[in-house]
Design a protein around this motif. Sequence first.
Motif, PDB file in Angstrom:
ATOM      1  N   VAL A  85       0.828  -1.212   0.000  1.00  0.00           N
ATOM      2  CA  VAL A  85       0.000   0.000   0.000  1.00  0.00           C
ATOM      3  C   VAL A  85       0.860   1.259   0.000  1.00  0.00           C
ATOM      4  CG1 VAL A  85      -1.775   1.303   1.242  1.00  0.00           C
ATOM      5  CG2 VAL A  85      -1.822  -1.207   1.280  1.00  0.00           C
ATOM      6  N   LEU A  86       0.545   2.157  -0.936  1.00  0.00           N
ATOM      7  CA  LEU A  86       1.062   3.520  -0.905  1.00  0.00           C
ATOM      8  C   LEU A  86      -0.149   4.418  -0.733  1.00  0.00           C
ATOM      9  CD1 LEU A  86       3.432   5.518  -1.169  1.00  0.00           C
ATOM     10  CD2 LEU A  86       3.012   5.540  -3.640  1.00  0.00           C
ATOM     11  N   SER A  87      -0.182   5.176   0.363  1.00  0.00           N
ATOM     12  CA  SER A  87      -1.393   5.920   0.694  1.00  0.00           C
ATOM     13  C   SER A  87      -1.106   7.379   0.988  1.00  0.00           C
ATOM     14  CB  SER A  87      -2.081   5.276   1.906  1.00  0.00           C
ATOM     15  OG  SER A  87      -1.224   5.307   3.040  1.00  0.00           O
ATOM     16  N   VAL A  88      -2.174   8.160   0.925  1.00  0.00           N
ATOM     17  CA  VAL A  88      -2.200   9.544   1.396  1.00  0.00           C
ATOM     18  C   VAL A  88      -3.169   9.573   2.565  1.00  0.00           C
ATOM     19  CG1 VAL A  88      -2.941  11.893   0.843  1.00  0.00           C
ATOM     20  CG2 VAL A  88      -1.654  10.561  -0.850  1.00  0.00           C
ATOM     21  N   ALA A  89      -2.738  10.109   3.691  1.00  0.00           N
ATOM     22  CA  ALA A  89      -3.633  10.118   4.850  1.00  0.00           C
ATOM     23  C   ALA A  89      -3.189  11.146   5.878  1.00  0.00           C
ATOM     24  CB  ALA A  89      -3.686   8.735   5.501  1.00  0.00           C
TER      25      ALA A  89
END
Length: 220
Positions: free
Chosen positions: A187-191
């Motif tokens: 997972v590569l996420s923005v949060a």
Amino acid sequence: MSPIIRFDQVSVAVREKVILSNISFALFPGEKVVLCGKSGSGKSSVLRTFIGLHAVAAGDVYFQQMQLTAASVHSIRNATAYIGQEPVLGAETVREALLLPFQFKAHRNQRPSDARLIEVLNRLHLTADILNQKSSHISGGEKQRIALARGLLLGKSLYLLDEITSALDAESKQAVFDVFSDSQLTVLSVAHDKEWLVRCDRILELEAGRLVGERTHGNA
């Protein structure tokens, strides 16, 4: 072990404005990495660049050992589940949206049964009656979980997630956390969600389109 995603000194400009500058990082199989920073710092642009929605002005982007090019972008998109803040489901009803990818030759033989659809929906704290609802009538948080369900049905192992828990209640958020506790998923996420951040292996800090810091899980 080779990285699944690698950015090598990547810069991106949109309408002559530089939005990413000299970004370098690698993401390895099974890792959960989150991009943090103020609004406009370039977090979502990193995700969009990886799937070819922004053109690379300088540097190189790689999926496994394959460089992102006009010729390879289709293969990269096929291998990736990208879930934005307001996903476009592309069909009138939720059932049609979930089954949409299975109309194409590559996935035609994998079309899931209704029982399988309901099983995946239940994992994401969605009930079976949502299948007959119009895609235009469901909430943003529901659309994100439907897009996630579609990725799971397709057996995707690489997920790009943009604020996927921001519109969810506590139970729905926990359901998403449970899905991504799977060590087989990368997972590569923005949060900004602190509960999400503590579940990630690494935090990459962006500021004005530059990567300015990195923290590993548990280190402030």
